[in-house]
Enzyme design. Structure first.
Site, short mmCIF file in Angstrom:
data_model
loop_
_atom_site.label_atom_id
_atom_site.label_comp_id
_atom_site.label_asym_id
_atom_site.label_seq_id
_atom_site.Cartn_x
_atom_site.Cartn_y
_atom_site.Cartn_z
N ARG A 39 0.82 -1.22 0.00
CA ARG A 39 0.00 0.00 0.00
C ARG A 39 0.85 1.26 0.00
O ARG A 39 0.44 2.28 -0.56
CB ARG A 39 -0.93 0.00 1.22
CG ARG A 39 -2.06 -0.97 1.02
CD ARG A 39 -3.06 -0.88 2.13
NE ARG A 39 -4.26 -1.63 1.78
CZ ARG A 39 -5.20 -1.98 2.64
NH1 ARG A 39 -5.07 -1.65 3.91
NH2 ARG A 39 -6.25 -2.65 2.25
N LYS A 200 -19.82 -12.44 3.44
CA LYS A 200 -20.72 -11.39 3.89
C LYS A 200 -21.87 -11.22 2.91
O LYS A 200 -21.93 -10.25 2.16
CB LYS A 200 -19.94 -10.09 4.05
CG LYS A 200 -18.95 -10.15 5.19
CD LYS A 200 -18.16 -8.86 5.29
CE LYS A 200 -16.69 -9.06 5.04
NZ LYS A 200 -16.03 -7.93 4.41
N GLY A 374 -10.70 -7.65 0.15
CA GLY A 374 -9.52 -7.99 0.94
C GLY A 374 -9.17 -9.47 0.86
O GLY A 374 -8.01 -9.84 0.64
N GLY A 397 -14.68 -2.44 0.86
CA GLY A 397 -16.00 -1.83 1.04
C GLY A 397 -16.28 -0.75 0.00
O GLY A 397 -17.37 -0.66 -0.56
P1 ADP Z 1 -13.74 -10.26 0.30
O1 ADP Z 1 -12.90 -9.78 1.47
O2 ADP Z 1 -12.89 -10.67 -0.87
O3 ADP Z 1 -14.82 -9.28 -0.07
P2 ADP Z 1 -15.44 -11.80 2.04
O4 ADP Z 1 -14.87 -11.09 3.23
O5 ADP Z 1 -16.83 -11.53 1.69
O6 ADP Z 1 -14.48 -11.60 0.77
O7 ADP Z 1 -15.35 -13.38 2.28
C1 ADP Z 1 -14.16 -14.06 2.59
C2 ADP Z 1 -14.41 -15.14 3.58
O8 ADP Z 1 -15.45 -16.00 3.16
C3 ADP Z 1 -13.21 -16.03 3.77
O9 ADP Z 1 -12.76 -15.90 5.10
C4 ADP Z 1 -13.73 -17.44 3.51
O10 ADP Z 1 -13.25 -18.37 4.44
C5 ADP Z 1 -15.21 -17.27 3.69
N1 ADP Z 1 -15.99 -18.27 2.96
C6 ADP Z 1 -16.04 -18.46 1.64
N2 ADP Z 1 -16.86 -19.48 1.33
C7 ADP Z 1 -17.34 -19.95 2.50
C8 ADP Z 1 -18.24 -21.00 2.85
N3 ADP Z 1 -18.79 -21.75 1.92
N4 ADP Z 1 -18.53 -21.17 4.16
C9 ADP Z 1 -17.96 -20.39 5.09
N5 ADP Z 1 -17.10 -19.39 4.84
C10 ADP Z 1 -16.80 -19.18 3.55
MG MG Z 2 -13.23 -9.82 3.58
#
Ligand code: ADP
Ligand code: MG
Length: 420
Positions: A39, A200, A374, A397
């Site tokens: 970063r 999420k 992230g 976000g």
């Molecule tokens: P990003 O940060 O890329 O936006 P998120 O924070 O929404 O992604 O999601 C990431 C998390 O989702 C990871 O910690 C991963 O372990 C979890 N995850 C993905 N698929 C599943 C699942 N089927 N069940 C539980 N957790 C999951």
């Molecule tokens: Mg995340």
């Protein structure tokens, strides 16, 4: 959005809001040090350009969550050391965020010199967007530049408040992030394939909504898929699946059915753009098979499930091999790709294959590939593919809110401020 091209910076004190929220660890001498300077390096184009143009730089960033108190472990001191090495410039750390002593230091800055303010979140007024703090920040500079896309969706004193008080512009990094993201949304090379996963779900329902009618196909994976599968009447076992999200998913499925093209919904050449209002037929694709585990753990008993009927007591933790193949085929035919959210619990070895397969397909895709989030970024790094995508967005976000079509307060503030 005004860019730094429009600011006359020579001899001026320029307050630059950067994102130096970097991971810290302990160095060999026991002192805290930056363990990943990505970063900081991302902010260098703006910093170097402004220095070269004769600006006197005042940098502001947050680091971690000190919650409005001075937390010595979250001082920006280690960042100053790294910045010194990277720029070879005279860089010093202010004793606080604002105040007469800090103001004095800004007035002593020579052209090309850099003063880094202490962690802006040491001030309780930062996240509260307190006007008093915004004014105190404005006193430290003549011009304001925002280069922290990751916080542009937050109206904080150092991102939004101060932008109204000084002539303001977007830095090079912020400009590039916004251009790339809006480009892929506004004029994507077709077909646009959106891939959404992660945990999420509630945060991303609005993103799904945006892509319906915009993308040619929407591939769903991660915990995101279970509300959809549940809404279709499948058993989800112990998978992550909130009732409220099932309702959201039901609505999205209804909308998707409205704008679905004919055909089996799989072949890339079955796409049909609806002529009238620019809305496209979007195929909403869900997993056909899964990898399930007895719990969210590295050593949990696990197996491939060749359907999407999750037995009770089991959790769906990754997309299955047939789904990987299907999604990889879609991605290979894409003109543009937007990806947010891992396909499974990629941090756990038994459940990483789906995310790896999609990451590999995105890395190899010929079209423009944009990845935001992230954990999605962490997954790319884990598989050594972070340099193989065209654009890795730093703000999770902020990326999602931009995709949703919301106006980010930090960006709106760069539109309205007075010109130098
Ligand atoms: P990003 O940060 O890329 O936006 P998120 O924070 O929404 O992604 O999601 C990431 C998390 O989702 C990871 O910690 C991963 O372990 C979890 N995850 C993905 N698929 C599943 C699942 N089927 N069940 C539980 N957790 C999951
Ligand atoms: Mg995340």
């Amino acid at each position: 959005m005004r860019s730094i091209d429009e600011l006359d910076v020579r001899g001026q004190r320029v307050l630059v809001r950067v994102d130096f929220n970097v991971p810290l660890g302990e160095g060999p001498d026991g002192r805290r040090m930056v363990t990943d300077d990505t970063r900081i390096r991302a902010a260098l184009p703006t910093i170097e350009e402004l220095r070269a143009r004769g600006a006197r730089l005042v940098l502001a960033s947050h680091l971690g969550r000190p919650k409005g108190k001075v937390v010595p472990e979250l001082s920006l001191e280690p960042v100053v050391s790294t910045l010194c090495q990277l720029t070879g410039a005279p860089v010093s750390l202010a004793p606080a965020v604002v105040g007469p002593a800090v103001r004095e230091l800004t007035e002593q800055l020579a052209e090309g010199e850099i003063l880094v303010l202490e962690n802006v979140r040491f001030e309780p007024g930062e996240t509260a967007n307190d006007p008093e703090l915004a004014h105190a920040l404005a006193e430290l500079a003549d011009l304001y530049v925002d280069d922290a896309f990751g916080t542009a969706h937050r109206a904080h004193a150092s991102t939004e408040g101060v932008a109204h008080l000084l002539p303001a512009a977007a830095g090079r990094l912020l400009e590039k992030e916004v251009k790339t993201l809006t480009g892929v949304l506004d004029h994507p090379a077709p077909p646009l394939i959106a891939i959404l996963g992660g945990a999420k779900v509630a945060d991303k329902i609005a993103v799904i909504d945006r892509f319906l009618g915009l993308a040619d196909a929407l591939l769903i994976g991660g915990a995101m898929c279970f509300p959809f599968l549940a809404a279709q009447g499948h058993a989800v076992g112990a998978s992550l699946c909130e009732d409220e999200d099932v309702d959201h998913a039901r609505h999205a499925l209804a909308r998707a059915a409205d704008c679905a093209p004919r055909g089996d919904g799989l072949a890339a050449d079955r796409r049909t753009a609806l002529p009238d209002d620019g809305t496209k037929a979007t195929r909403l694709c869900l997993p056909k098979d899964l990898v399930i585990g007895e719990s969210f753990a590295e050593d949990a008993p696990n197996r491939i499930l060749s359907s999407v009927e999750v037995p009770s007591g089991w959790m769906g933790l990754d997309i299955g091999p047939a789904t990987c193949e299907l999604y990889a085929r879609e991605i290979a035919a894409a003109g543009s790709v937007f990806w947010n959210g891992p396909m499974g619990a990629f941090e756990l070895t038994p459940f990483a294959a789906g995310t790896q397969a999609v990451a590999k397909a995105v890395a190899e895709a010929p079209g423009l590939t944009v990845v935001g989030g992230g954990d999605s970024a962490a997954a790319l790094v884990q598989f050594g593919l972070e340099d193989a995508v065209d654009y890795l967005s730093t703000g999770g976000g902020a990326t999602l809110e931009l995709v949703e079509g919301r106006v980010l307060p930090g960006l709106r503030a760069l539109d309205g401020a007075g010109v130098a």
